[in-house]
Design an enzyme around this catalytic site. Structure first.
Site, PDB file in Angstrom:
ATOM      1  N   TYR A  25      50.686  42.393  12.510  1.00 40.43           N
ATOM      2  CA  TYR A  25      49.831  43.535  12.164  1.00 40.43           C
ATOM      3  C   TYR A  25      49.456  43.502  10.687  1.00 40.43           C
ATOM      4  CZ  TYR A  25      47.955  48.258  12.338  1.00 40.43           C
ATOM      5  OH  TYR A  25      47.116  49.346  12.279  1.00 40.43           O
ATOM      6  N   HIS A  32      57.080  47.897   9.645  1.00 37.22           N
ATOM      7  CA  HIS A  32      56.300  46.673   9.837  1.00 37.22           C
ATOM      8  C   HIS A  32      56.962  45.502   9.132  1.00 37.22           C
ATOM      9  CE1 HIS A  32      52.649  49.608   9.791  1.00 37.22           C
ATOM     10  NE2 HIS A  32      53.383  49.733  10.869  1.00 37.22           N
ATOM     11  N   GLU A  55      43.808  50.453  21.763  1.00 42.71           N
ATOM     12  CA  GLU A  55      42.535  50.863  21.164  1.00 42.71           C
ATOM     13  C   GLU A  55      41.354  49.986  21.564  1.00 42.71           C
ATOM     14  OE1 GLU A  55      45.180  51.702  17.404  1.00 42.71           O
ATOM     15  OE2 GLU A  55      45.300  50.353  19.098  1.00 42.71           O
ATOM     16  N   GLU A 114      48.050  56.193  11.899  1.00 41.46           N
ATOM     17  CA  GLU A 114      46.798  56.385  12.627  1.00 41.46           C
ATOM     18  C   GLU A 114      47.005  56.107  14.113  1.00 41.46           C
ATOM     19  OE1 GLU A 114      43.093  57.932  12.081  1.00 41.46           O
ATOM     20  OE2 GLU A 114      44.427  57.381  10.442  1.00 41.46           O
ATOM     21  N   ASP A 163      51.225  52.371  13.289  1.00 38.10           N
ATOM     22  CA  ASP A 163      51.158  53.063  11.999  1.00 38.10           C
ATOM     23  C   ASP A 163      50.809  54.524  12.245  1.00 38.10           C
ATOM     24  OD1 ASP A 163      48.476  52.957  12.711  1.00 38.10           O
ATOM     25  OD2 ASP A 163      47.911  51.545  11.146  1.00 38.10           O
ATOM     26  N   ASP A 176      48.102  51.166  17.640  1.00 37.39           N
ATOM     27  CA  ASP A 176      48.663  50.409  16.514  1.00 37.39           C
ATOM     28  C   ASP A 176      49.939  51.048  15.953  1.00 37.39           C
ATOM     29  OD1 ASP A 176      46.740  48.458  16.616  1.00 37.39           O
ATOM     30  OD2 ASP A 176      45.459  49.356  15.097  1.00 37.39           O
ATOM     31  N   ARG A 202      48.039  45.806   8.586  1.00 34.34           N
ATOM     32  CA  ARG A 202      48.053  46.971   7.681  1.00 34.34           C
ATOM     33  C   ARG A 202      49.506  47.300   7.381  1.00 34.34           C
ATOM     34  NH1 ARG A 202      43.834  48.151  11.260  1.00 34.34           N
ATOM     35  NH2 ARG A 202      41.797  48.064  10.246  1.00 34.34           N
TER      36      ARG A 202
END
Length: 692
Positions: free
Chosen positions: A300, A345, A9, A86, A84, A82, A302
């Protein structure tokens, strides 16, 4: 030509990862999503299985063109967004835009940006996880349907520029409900009796417990008198002494929620700032060539998991033994997986505990250093031995009247050597000393003091408390807490007063409308159930279209009813009682996105506006003519200045006091710290406590 193209990203990540992977890899950044629903329309067709209409994000055309060109030249494309929902959706959109087979081994995920983690992740590429994509797509469509269907109604019936959101509306409701609790709260009287006891030359504190072995509540002054009148002198006998050893376990490593809460308590960081700084630490900091160049310092950020890898545990164990000794080593702990936790995670931890904060201080900004230190200490402490406390409770009797004194002292610090978790609530000192007492001893009550109290209403939400409540109630997920708090403030539905959320009139109006016409949208249980449904989609247990269909059938009926029955609400401007100095018309109070402000009633012919200034009852110490007023900086920080600005430029971050310094006759200001509020002179060394 590079053999492999890797897409992440952000450019910061791209540089670091390219250096780790070597010459055969070219790493480029997509700068987030390249495709999304259009901003100008709903972009979802509920009558065609909720088919979304995706378009290229405005401004991403050149980036997409560059990525397509690079993809054509590469032997293979890896999508490394990432780890997750998203990130999975970003990878899916990129696969579509670049004509990459989503079922091929094109997806690479890593939990930390370090050389070993990156190289290991590229040994295990996988296909894009369609369940994760469906869960993100369902959330996006749900939020779009709520926002884009209710908002136009609010524009039509209330005023332009308003919006409603699925999670943000529940957050506003929590704040409004708390305000109503405070408004409706009726304080109740109660009393306590404190005593200062003395044994030989040592003193200690105790408090009234009960009569004849039974606990007794003191509700009135009459109850207090009944106790004090029964006392025979001031000598108490020690009836019982309970001593025990108690273990205190360390807090678990950080999740997104607990990090935001602790950063608010200890660093005074807003949730948005915490996530911004954490992102910088995750993406990488330049440690210099000798230390490996740009390196990700934390995993990470989140996550709602407290799981820790075996490698990280072993490294922490070695660090603790080498730096604190074997007795400080923790025992093997299993992290219970929270229901619905995205447990792919780990918890938020340093990528290497060997990089202690002190060694990095000169390489980090102040904010980066403070947050990294917090994460490092919390993680290390979580892997250390429990603290051991010696506790003591003493029962003291005088004619059947029982007082109790409690004390504890730290016998073995354990994890507390490194870190102790903060709290929103004030706690009594844990290292409270009691003298060595035994049954049958007599002690003297030097002072016996009755105190009147009144029950207090529940406190307003701080950001930390609201995040904790949202997590406990199952509202939102790690990635949504900070954006939700930011959105409700930007919309003008709530504002911060003394770091606590207060609903605005506009927020209350919108909440009342949603309560009447869309009760499920602001229902906490319903919103939590929706989050569970999204988790169920991610786990492959539920079809995403079914979840949307179940929601929309009832929502559509509510929309039609609201269109017909919702009355137009006119938010009338309140007269301010002053005239406009530009045109002579009356000034009125208007509601803006940041709360109320003053504006000319002759708008649009006259566009004069002013902030509402709150006088504090102090004459300006500089010009001796104006009044000192409360103002807000661009970052919403409170400060004080002269109301004659710009003629007079007096400003102060500290609140001025109306009386002069008794020592030198200069300005006194109120200084607030975490521990106390004091008054001090701006010119000399005079100080006093604010209560004097």
């Amino acid at each position: 030509m590079s053999d492999y193209l890797v897409i992440v990203e952000s450019p910061a990540k791209a540089k670091t990862i390219e250096r780790y992977l070597g010459k055969k890899y070219k790493v480029k950044a997509s700068m987030g999503h390249v495709r999304d629903l259009p901003k100008s329309q709903t972009g979802v067709d509920p009558d065609d299985s909720f088919k979304p209409k995706y378009i290229t994000v405005r401004g991403k055309g050149d980036i997409l063109k560059e990525l397509r060109s690079a993809a054509k030249k590469a032997k293979k494309v890896y999508l490394a967004a990432d780890p997750d929902r998203e990130g999975e959706a970003i990878a899916w959109h990129l696969a579509y835009a670049l004509n990459v087979d989503e079922n091929s081994e094109c997806r690479v995920v890593f939990n930390e940006i370090t050389k070993d983690a990156i190289k290991e992740s590229f040994k295990h590429p996988r296909s894009i996880d369609s369940d994760l994509v469906d869960a993100q797509q369902a959330r996006r469509i749900l939020d779009r349907l709520v926002g884009y269907k209710i908002s136009p109604l609010l524009w039509k019936k209330v005023k332009k520029g308003l919006s409603a959101g699925r999670v943000q509306s529940v957050a506003v409701k929590l704040i409004i409900d708390r305000e109503e609790e405070i408004d409706n709260f009726k304080p109740e009287e109660y009393w306590s009796i404190d005593a200062l006891f003395q044994k030989d030359k040592e003193t200690f504190e105790g408090a009234f417990y009960g009569i004849d072995g039974k606990k007794k509540e003191l509700k009135t002054e009459t109850d207090v008198k009944a106790v004090t009148e029964k006392l025979e002198g001031k000598m108490f006998s020690v009836d019982k002494v309970n001593k025990r050893e108690r273990k205190r376990n360390p807090a678990k490593p950080f999740t997104t929620s607990s990090l935001q809460q602790e950063a608010a308590r200890k660093l005074n960081f807003r949730a948005k700032k915490t996530m911004m700084v954490a992102q910088q630490l995750y993406e990488g900091i330049d440690l210099g060539k000798k230390a490996g160049g740009i390196t990700g310092l934390i995993t990470y950020m989140r996550t709602d998991s407290t799981r820790i890898s075996e490698t990280a545990k072993q490294e922490a164990n070695s660090y603790v033994e080498d730096n604190y000794g074997k007795s400080y080593k923790g025992y093997a702990k299993k992290s219970a997986k929270k229901e619905g936790a995205q447990d792919a995670h780990e918890a938020i931890r340093p990528t290497s505990v060997m990089r202690d904060p002190k060694s990095l201080k000169n390489l980090l900004s102040r904010d980066q250093y403070r947050l990294y230190k917090l994460i490092w200490e919390r993680f290390l402490a979580s892997q250390m031995a429990p603290a051991v406390m010696d506790t003591m409770t003493v029962h003291l009797l005088n004619n059947g009247i029982e007082f109790r004194a409690t004390g504890s002292k730290v016998k073995f610090k354990g994890f507390m050597k490194v870190y102790v978790e903060g709290s929103d609530d004030k706690k009594k000192d844990e290292n409270k000393y009691l003298p060595d007492l035994s049954e049958g001893m007599e002690v003297n009550a030097k002072e016996i003091t009755p105190n009147q109290h009144f029950t207090q209403p529940p406190p307003r939400y701080t950001e930390a408390r609201l995040v904790r409540t949202m997590e406990e109630q199952g509202i939102g997920r790690p990635s949504t807490y900070a954006p939700t708090l930011d959105t409700v403030q930007r919309r003008g539905y709530v504002q911060l007063d003394n770091k606590r959320f207060v609903p605005t009139e506009l927020g209350k109006i919108i909440n009342d409308i949603l309560k009447e016409f869309f009760p499920k949208i602001i229902d906490i249980d319903f919103t939590a159930k929706m989050e569970e449904d999204l988790d169920s989609i991610e786990e492959g247990k539920t079809e995403w279209i079914k979840v949307l269909d179940d929601f929309y059938s009832g929502f559509r009926e509510r929309l039609e009813k609201a269109e017909q029955e919702m009355e137009k609400i006119e938010i009338r401007d309140e007269p301010a009682g002053i005239t406009c100095e530009n045109c002579g018309h009356e000034m009125v109070y208007k509601m803006g996105r940041y709360g109320k402000f003053l504006a000319c009633s002759n708008f649009p012919e006259c566009r004069n506006t002013k902030p509402i200034l709150k006088k504090i009852g102090v004459t300006c110490p500089k010009c001796k003519q104006g009044d000192v007023v409360e103002r807000k900086s661009k970052k919403n920080r409170k400060f004080y200045g002269c109301d004659r600005y710009p003629e007079c430029d007096f400003v102060s971050w500290d609140k001025p006091i109306s009386r002069p310094c008794p020592k030198c006759d200069s300005l006194l200001v109120e200084k607030k710290t975490k521990k106390e509020t004091r008054v001090q002179c701006t010119n000399c060394d005079y100080k006093e406590t604010a209560d004097n």
